[in-house]
Write a protein that holds these residues in place. Structure first.
Motif, mmCIF file in Angstrom:
data_model
loop_
_atom_site.group_PDB
_atom_site.id
_atom_site.type_symbol
_atom_site.label_atom_id
_atom_site.label_comp_id
_atom_site.label_asym_id
_atom_site.label_seq_id
_atom_site.Cartn_x
_atom_site.Cartn_y
_atom_site.Cartn_z
ATOM 1 N N ASN A 6 18.260 26.124 41.884
ATOM 2 C CA ASN A 6 18.272 27.378 41.936
ATOM 3 C C ASN A 6 19.531 28.106 41.596
ATOM 4 O O ASN A 6 19.775 29.232 41.252
ATOM 5 C CB ASN A 6 17.696 27.741 43.103
ATOM 6 C CG ASN A 6 16.165 27.484 43.236
ATOM 7 O OD1 ASN A 6 15.357 27.729 42.092
ATOM 8 N ND2 ASN A 6 15.398 27.352 44.318
ATOM 9 N N LYS A 7 20.579 27.279 42.359
ATOM 10 C CA LYS A 7 21.982 27.598 42.321
ATOM 11 C C LYS A 7 22.769 27.073 41.165
ATOM 12 O O LYS A 7 24.113 27.092 41.185
ATOM 13 C CB LYS A 7 22.522 27.801 43.432
ATOM 14 C CG LYS A 7 22.107 28.363 44.624
ATOM 15 C CD LYS A 7 22.792 28.157 45.978
ATOM 16 C CE LYS A 7 22.114 28.848 47.116
ATOM 17 N NZ LYS A 7 22.980 28.921 48.524
ATOM 18 N N ALA A 42 14.414 18.806 48.787
ATOM 19 C CA ALA A 42 14.804 20.148 49.148
ATOM 20 C C ALA A 42 16.367 20.488 48.389
ATOM 21 O O ALA A 42 16.724 21.473 47.821
ATOM 22 C CB ALA A 42 14.877 20.414 50.593
ATOM 23 N N GLY A 43 17.056 19.397 48.642
ATOM 24 C CA GLY A 43 18.603 19.478 48.047
ATOM 25 C C GLY A 43 18.589 19.990 46.581
ATOM 26 O O GLY A 43 19.478 20.726 46.017
ATOM 27 N N VAL A 99 15.958 21.189 44.800
ATOM 28 C CA VAL A 99 15.365 22.493 44.454
ATOM 29 C C VAL A 99 16.689 23.725 44.749
ATOM 30 O O VAL A 99 16.815 24.468 43.664
ATOM 31 C CB VAL A 99 14.205 22.920 45.241
ATOM 32 C CG1 VAL A 99 13.770 24.255 45.408
ATOM 33 C CG2 VAL A 99 13.196 21.978 44.773
ATOM 34 N N ILE A 100 17.418 23.407 45.632
ATOM 35 C CA ILE A 100 18.554 24.279 45.918
ATOM 36 C C ILE A 100 19.572 24.357 44.991
ATOM 37 O O ILE A 100 20.086 25.315 44.339
ATOM 38 C CB ILE A 100 18.949 24.139 47.413
ATOM 39 C CG1 ILE A 100 18.057 24.188 48.597
ATOM 40 C CG2 ILE A 100 20.315 24.834 47.593
ATOM 41 C CD1 ILE A 100 18.354 23.999 49.904
ATOM 42 N N ALA A 101 19.949 23.058 44.470
ATOM 43 C CA ALA A 101 20.948 22.761 43.550
ATOM 44 C C ALA A 101 20.408 23.405 42.161
ATOM 45 O O ALA A 101 20.976 24.101 41.200
ATOM 46 C CB ALA A 101 21.368 21.445 43.533
#
Length: 78
Positions: A20-21, A13-14, A16-18
């Motif tokens: 995306n940002k 999840a980390g 994926v978030i990284a």
């Protein structure tokens, strides 16, 4: 047993978030690097200035000592 599975989910999840940002992270990293370079250059210039002042002080003290030694020698000769 479920601990590695949960850790994998959190890491995934980390990631994926990284991803995306990534643009925001990249721009913030660029700003940080630019500020770091600017700070390093300012510090380098201040250090150069301080070294020049120290050299001048040392040279002036040596000149003062040699002048004092010469004046003592002249007094001794009289």
């Amino acid at each position: 047993m479920p601990l590695p599975f949960i850790a994998g989910l959190v890491i995934g999840a980390g990631a994926v978030i990284a991803y995306n940002k990534s643009e925001k992270i990249k721009s913030n990293t660029d700003k940080f690097v630019d500020k770091s370079k600017e700070f390093a250059n300012e510090t380098f210039e201040k250090t150069k200035k301080n070294m020049d002042e120290i050299k001048e002080n040392i040279c002036s003290k040596k000149e003062t000592k040699t002048k004092t030694a010469k004046s003592k020698e002249e007094k001794c000769e009289e």
